[in-house]
Design an enzyme around this catalytic site. Structure first.
Site, PDB file in Angstrom:
ATOM      1  N   LYS A 213       0.769  -1.066   0.085  1.00  0.00           N
ATOM      2  CA  LYS A 213       0.132   0.017   0.086  1.00  0.00           C
ATOM      3  C   LYS A 213       0.842   1.201  -0.063  1.00  0.00           C
ATOM      4  O   LYS A 213       1.962   1.328   0.388  1.00  0.00           O
ATOM      5  CB  LYS A 213      -0.923   0.095   1.321  1.00  0.00           C
TER       6      LYS A 213
HETATM    7  N1  GLU Z   1      -6.997  -0.080  -3.534  1.00  0.00           N
HETATM    8  C1  GLU Z   1      -7.866  -1.228  -3.944  1.00  0.00           C
HETATM    9  C2  GLU Z   1      -7.974  -2.350  -2.610  1.00  0.00           C
HETATM   10  O1  GLU Z   1      -7.752  -1.754  -1.326  1.00  0.00           O
HETATM   11  C3  GLU Z   1      -7.396  -2.001  -5.005  1.00  0.00           C
HETATM   12  C4  GLU Z   1      -5.854  -2.343  -4.967  1.00  0.00           C
HETATM   13  C5  GLU Z   1      -5.561  -2.726  -6.177  1.00  0.00           C
HETATM   14  O2  GLU Z   1      -6.246  -3.001  -7.287  1.00  0.00           O
HETATM   15  O3  GLU Z   1      -4.378  -3.130  -6.647  1.00  0.00           O
HETATM   16  O4  GLU Z   1      -8.213  -3.360  -2.739  1.00  0.00           O
END
Ligand code: GLU
Length: 433
Positions: free
Chosen positions: A123
């Site tokens: 993240k």
């Molecule tokens: N931000 C989204 C999540 O928390 C998508 C992450 C992604 O597609 O890599 O799952």
């Protein structure tokens, strides 16, 4: 390597846990510990998975439109890359800090393992208030942050995507910046891009669609008729808006939605296109014609059948869980429920579809996007939605079966599956050197 672990050589995984009862990192570690206690994990593998693998903090200047320069702080955390490249979104939010990003990265590891897509978890975020930035300032911030991340991101190593307050345009700037430094286009470095530059059909609504696929399965399991069901959605960003729209298409009545400023209510069911238009025009759902105002706190306790938290972490805690009146909670957000609230919901017979299962549709279609970019061969929307449904339904069935087998709730079952998959990969690869 011996299975004995010496504690204290690495920072404890709790090092950043803040005192807030619902701090995301405390919640993530507690959820992990509950699963690890159930699984017979070796001490070393258990300790490895409790820690993030890599964390980067960057401070960088951005020229503002008025000629001044502001310094921003950003983060990228890889929790675990044993099953594949690091994967996870980038958020822009005033309260984002390293502890939150660490928790969110860990949740991505379990999410990808839960739906069996070949990624690790990551993240990123920048501490900023995007609502106070002009579009050009946002672009300069995004491009400089991308550059600061340097070699960390790449189509084989770490693939960012949209998250809170970021979107396809932000991904386009990231992809362009990365490609400029390479000297050629690298669409696979991010997912959630516009379709015109290698994005996937269906990615924009994928999180909401996946939420509804798991919700339909859970509703069947508890004999809840979705036709006519009363639904409350907390958060009306990308995931919340599409989840609301899809569940309304199934005949449910969405009686309340909210954003960071507050919510709107109509017991007969909101006119969602009107709410969406109002939000586009004014920046908030508040004041949508023919609705009654509710606060976010009131909204979570409304009398309803389905509650969809679709905003930030830490909204359902031991303080409000006793008053939640939904039968089914579908976690479109990451980390909305504390472990103490989970215990209360279990006691009260309220079913929770956990985030690492419920909202995994987003990263699943991100995976499809990345595969399509690598193959340079693009699929139709029908093919994408059919594959998404297959993956979400199979994952729900796996989790449900595990829950029944071990007499645990869906969260613990999802964690047991996910953590054991990552543990198996870790043990199979072994520890280097
Ligand atoms: N931000 C989204 C999540 O928390 C998508 C992450 C992604 O597609 O890599 O799952």
């Amino acid at each position: 390597m011996s299975q004995d672990v010496t504690r204290g050589q690495a920072d404890s995984a709790e090092a950043l846990v803040s005192s807030g009862a619902a701090s995301a990192l405390r919640v993530a570690l507690e959820q992990y510990d509950r699963a690890a206690d159930k699984l017979n994990l070796g001490a070393a593998v258990r300790e490895v998975m409790r820690h993030p693998k890599r964390e980067v903090t960057v401070h960088f200047p951005v020229q503002m439109d008025d000629g001044s320069t502001s310094v921003f702080t950003g983060y990228r955390v890889w929790h675990n890359v044993t099953r594949g490249p690091a994967k996870g979104g980038i958020r822009f939010h005033p309260l984002t800090d390293l502890a939150e990003i660490r928790a969110l990265a860990m949740w991505m590891t379990w999410k990808c393992a839960c739906v069996k897509i070949p990624y690790g978890g990551a993240k990123g975020g920048v501490t900023c208030d995007p609502k106070q930035l002009s579009i050009r300032e946002l672009e300069r911030l995004t491009r400089r942050f991308t550059t600061e991340l340097g070699e960390m991101i790449g189509p084989d190593s770490d693939i960012p995507a949209p998250d809170v307050n970021t979107n396809a345009q932000v991904m386009a700037w990231m992809m362009d910046t990365y490609s400029m430094h390479r000297g050629y286009s690298v669409p696979g470095v991010v997912t959630g891009k516009p379709v015109s530059i290698g994005g996937s059909e269906g990615r924009q609504e994928a999180t909401g669609r996946g939420v509804i696929y798991t919700l339909q399965e859970a509703a069947k399991a508890i004999d809840l008729e979705l036709q006519g069901a009363r639904v409350v959605v907390q958060g009306y960003g990308s995931a919340g808006e599409s989840a609301a729209r899809f569940i309304a298409e199934l005949g449910a009545r969405v009686i309340a939605v909210s954003d960071s400023r507050g919510g709107v209510f109509d017991g007969d069911g909101l006119d969602l296109p009107l709410v969406t238009r109002h939000k586009q025009e004014t920046g908030s759902v508040i004041g949508t014609p023919r609705t009654r105002a509710v606060t976010n706190a009131e909204l979570l306790e409304l009398d309803c059948d389905v509650l969809i938290p679709a905003a930030l972490e830490g909204v359902l805690t031991e303080r409000n869980a006793p008053r939640v009146r939904a039968r089914l909670i579908a976690e479109a957000a990451n980390g909305p429920t504390s472990p103490e609230a989970d215990d209360i919901f279990r006691e009260r017979g309220i079913t929770v579809i956990p985030d690492i299962l419920c909202n995994a549709g987003g990263v699943t279609v991100s995976y499809f996007e990345w595969v399509q970019d690598r193959e340079e061969f693009f699929w139709s929307i029908d093919e994408i939605n059919a594959r998404l449904r297959r993956i979400m339904v199979r994952a729900f069935e796996d989790v449900q079966r595990t829950a029944v087998e071990h007499d645990v709730d869906l969260r613990l079952a999802a964690y047991m599956l996910a953590v054991s998959r990552v543990a198996e990969a870790t043990v199979t690869r072994g520890f280097y050197p």
